[in-house]
Design an enzyme around this catalytic site. Structure first.
Site, mmCIF file in Angstrom:
data_model
loop_
_atom_site.group_PDB
_atom_site.id
_atom_site.type_symbol
_atom_site.label_atom_id
_atom_site.label_comp_id
_atom_site.label_asym_id
_atom_site.label_seq_id
_atom_site.Cartn_x
_atom_site.Cartn_y
_atom_site.Cartn_z
ATOM 1 N N GLU A 87 -2.334 -7.056 7.270
ATOM 2 C CA GLU A 87 -1.065 -6.845 7.829
ATOM 3 C C GLU A 87 -1.064 -7.664 9.072
ATOM 4 O OE1 GLU A 87 1.823 -6.857 8.221
ATOM 5 O OE2 GLU A 87 2.299 -4.885 7.562
ATOM 6 N N HIS A 100 0.845 -1.322 -0.007
ATOM 7 C CA HIS A 100 0.092 0.120 -0.124
ATOM 8 C C HIS A 100 1.043 1.297 -0.061
ATOM 9 C CE1 HIS A 100 1.015 0.747 4.148
ATOM 10 N NE2 HIS A 100 0.833 -0.511 4.403
#
Length: 223
Positions: free
Chosen positions: A89, A14
């Protein structure tokens, strides 16, 4: 550029989040992209526009899904972005929501002990997901993605520095992203599988050629 003969996975970290910009360890906490992060995502999307891809998957965490949304817009991808929880994550335990300087100030004994442990033991000590736990869900997500698409397709996956690092080191060895290195924000890692699933082969690691002033993997701890 035509579709490849092999199945290719383009793994994108990201763009920079507001927490990244401050050095805050995010884990599974929610933070939006910063303005720089949105620009990085747009540049990644423009780069991916030159490589037609069949599908776009993302971690459901906001910083990743926003990156995927910008990539879709800039690349002209018109299909659905598919969120998969397994791409999220690493849950960071007590590390989440703090900079490392704050950890050292708030609990110096914890910080000293954490740094003294081998990497594979640090996560459990901090109450975070271990590499084994991350890999169980991340590998399952990648396998699910690959099974949905035939050979000779290109697939984009937007995920996170820590989870991607665990996957890449598991597949390609400890020399990949050693120490505290993570793939840079909005970098693109290319993995290929040959016919009948042979491979994988690491074709390009954390490329930032599409980003101004970037050189590749960085050393940030802020996942």
């Amino acid at each position: 550029m035509p579709m490849p003969e092999r199945q290719e996975l383009l793994m994108v970290r990201h763009g920079q989040s507001t927490a990244n910009a401050k050095g805050v360890w995010q884990g599974q906490m929610e933070f939006p992209l910063s303005e720089d992060g949105r620009l990085q995502a747009a540049l990644a999307g423009k780069a991916l526009a030159r490589e037609p891809f069949e599908a776009l998957y993302s971690s459901p965490l906001a910083r990743a899904f926003e990156t995927a949304t910008i990539i879709a817009r800039e690349s002209g991808f018109r299909e659905e972005i598919v969120p998969l929880d397994g791409l999220s994550e690493r849950h960071g335990g007590v590390l989440e929501g703090h900079t490392w300087a704050e950890q050292e100030r708030l609990d110096p004994a914890f910080a000293k002990k954490f740094l003294s442990l081998p990497e594979e033991d640090r996560w459990a000590f901090a109450g975070a997901e271990t590499d084994e736990e991350v890999m169980e869900r991340f590998e399952a997500a990648i396998s699910e993605i690959r099974e949905r698409h035939p050979e000779g397709t290109r697939i984009v996956v937007v995920s996170h520095g820590g989870a991607m690092r665990a996957f890449l080191r598991d597949r390609f060895g400890p020399d990949v992203l050693p120490g505290t290195h993570r793939a840079a924000n909005a970098s693109i890692t290319r993995i290929g599988w040959g016919r009948n699933g042979t491979g994988p082969e690491l074709l390009d690691l954390a490329s930032t050629l599409h980003l101004p002033g970037e050189e590749g993997p960085d050393k940030t701890r802020t996942e």
